[in-house]
Design a protein around this motif. Sequence first.
Motif, PDB file in Angstrom:
ATOM      1  N   TRP A  45       0.866  -1.139   0.022  1.00 45.22           N
ATOM      2  CA  TRP A  45      -0.063  -0.259  -0.057  1.00 45.22           C
ATOM      3  C   TRP A  45       0.722   1.327  -0.050  1.00 45.22           C
ATOM      4  CZ3 TRP A  45      -4.735  -0.187  -1.341  1.00 45.22           C
ATOM      5  CH2 TRP A  45      -5.605   0.928  -1.405  1.00 45.22           C
ATOM      6  N   TYR A 102       1.943   1.516  -3.568  1.00 38.59           N
ATOM      7  CA  TYR A 102       0.955   1.827  -4.387  1.00 38.59           C
ATOM      8  C   TYR A 102       0.439   3.204  -4.329  1.00 38.59           C
ATOM      9  CZ  TYR A 102      -3.649   0.992  -6.535  1.00 38.59           C
ATOM     10  OH  TYR A 102      -4.828   0.857  -7.397  1.00 38.59           O
ATOM     11  N   LYS A 103       0.618   3.834  -3.103  1.00 38.71           N
ATOM     12  CA  LYS A 103       0.253   5.198  -3.047  1.00 38.71           C
ATOM     13  C   LYS A 103       1.174   6.285  -3.572  1.00 38.71           C
ATOM     14  CE  LYS A 103      -4.040   4.796  -1.475  1.00 38.71           C
ATOM     15  NZ  LYS A 103      -5.080   5.461  -2.137  1.00 38.71           N
ATOM     16  N   LEU A 123       6.014  10.637  -1.420  1.00 39.58           N
ATOM     17  CA  LEU A 123       4.699  11.212  -0.959  1.00 39.58           C
ATOM     18  C   LEU A 123       4.799  12.483  -0.181  1.00 39.58           C
ATOM     19  CD1 LEU A 123       4.145   7.635   1.210  1.00 39.58           C
ATOM     20  CD2 LEU A 123       2.714   8.737  -0.587  1.00 39.58           C
TER      21      LEU A 123
END
Length: 670
Positions: free
Chosen positions: A513, A516-517, A653
């Motif tokens: 995850w 994925y983000k 991110l």
Amino acid sequence: MEEEIQDRREGRGGVEHDGVAAMEQAFVDTVIPPWWRQITFRAMATSLLLSIVFNVIVLKLNLTTGVIPSLNVAAGLLGFAMIKSWTVLVEKCGLLKQPFTRQENTVIQTCVVASSGIAFSSGTGSYLLGMSPKIAALADAGNTPNNVKPLSLGWIMAFLFVVSFVGLFSIVPLRKVMILRYKLTYPSGTATAYLINSFHTPKGAKLAKKQVWFLFKSFIGSFLWACFKWFFAAGDGCGFDSFPTFGLQAFKQRFYFDFSATYVGVGMICPYMVNVSLLLGAILSWGIMWPIIESKKGSWYSADLKASSLHGIQGYRVFLAIAMMLGDGLFHVVYMVIVTAKNFAKQQSDKKSLTDDADENFDEKRRTEYFLKDQIPNTVAVVGYLTLAGISVVLVPVIFHQLKWYHILLAYTIAPVLAFCNAYGCGLTDWSLASNYGKLAILIFSAWIGQEHGGVLAGLVSCGVMMSIVSTASDLMQDFKTGYLTLSSPRSMFFSQVYGTALGCITSPLIFWFFYKAYNVGDPDGAYPAPYALMYRGIALLGVEGFSSLPKHCLTLVIVFFVAAVVINLLTELLKKYETKYKVYRFIPSPMCMAIPFYLGAYFAIDMCVGSLILFIWEKKNKKQAKNYAPAVASGLICGDSLWGVPAAILALAGINSPICMSFSSGSGS
């Protein structure tokens, strides 16, 4: 090949049983701790840390090319390094209460491999990612609400917890038969036991320290190199990852060296023929076939299709790769069933008892004694399987309404038989065919349910159910073999598997995850193309649509490549059996390996061939040194480069981009 380097552990680590047995005399005066003292707090903590590291590595490999080498050696080596460093420090302070034993080392290795095994069988780079809207859009066909499921961390984690533990109980009742009566070799389990035993002998400990030092140096170098590359990769097509090593025209056909330390390390671990097969597949596809097919644009397929459509050039790339994979997989499933049946019948006719060898040596008696000492009751295994299977029958249809309870019940009814075949065959040949059973499950269940009822999604889910059981069964039996040869208790081995599986069900989705983000996972031209996601969805589309979904003339090519894969494998096996003088079979390429570059190109195959070249030169200069330290250097290269993905993802991110874009263009300006 997400599966095949993982599934077919064709590494260089195999050892003869007698070579391991001879080492047991060195431990005759060593006290063997009871099973509950083999599972220490420091072992559990170390397993947690290494599980995170190895899940990052396996996930990155899954999302890039899918080529995953056996990481057992690295797990055993790093486990030894961490605990040995800790115990030496504590001992100097006079606080050491329990010495570091090979049993504890085995527990750590088992936990880490079980956890990273979930990163493989969870399908985060294959069937599970293939359910997502992004991959469905790439596939073009079958992109309907009933055949797509948006990814969510909650249901992914719930699904893994529901299906991942069942396989642990499916094969436990047969552990004595497999290990003691039939004396199956399980080469990877035996090699790992040899490694751990050697670490804990006086001479082996010295060698292990040198191996750790080699690993540490290559780890630091790899990590710093990955950091350096990041500064030049500000956009798509920038940096060393897009370096046109052989010229711009070759670069357009995906022939270049991308300076990946990960795949140089993978190439050092994989057999030479695997890497050569990858390169041959790239030359055949991107060097010959795709340019010819692209010249037929407007005739064989519409010129107006988007590049990712499976009805255009992408369809040829994906479905011809699938044809070779299915041909190779089907051959090995049938071949393994035949080999298993013949050997099983032979063993039955011999009517050997568990301890009927009159000349059984001291080491075997000692190992048998400890293997039989802490037994896991068969009733626990049977009740555990039935209970967990019952929970899955109820909960899987809740998560995926496309599947009904009777579909899951049928899967769990036949799974123990397949788990036995896979575990038995793995003991004979070191091949686990879990992914091949998964692909067959996709075809069967997707065709059974049909596209209008969500057959594409149902086929992918059934793949996950089947792979989880069959893969876990062979892994557990490998670990029982390792435990048998290191005098580790079956109970501590089973507990380690359960603990490692639980860690994997948590860490694998979380790390996936995270990536994925942070990245555009699934983009064919991105850093994480996840090629197997589209391929697995393509297999499901074949199941629900049949061959009507293929572009013009693609069916003919599919049949040719399917048959070619079967013929190549058949020729290889015949030469192994009847040709002994020149061993020509060693030079026959693997169809499964050749299929991988059909979709991705040659860049990672070139990386891996560079790894092979480094190892070849090293072996020519000093074969003993290469044998002792090459796996450690390769593991360090993989770990360092892969772990840079974590800070790189954090920077992504946070919105922090690389400061420089290093790109290349033609000097003529064209």
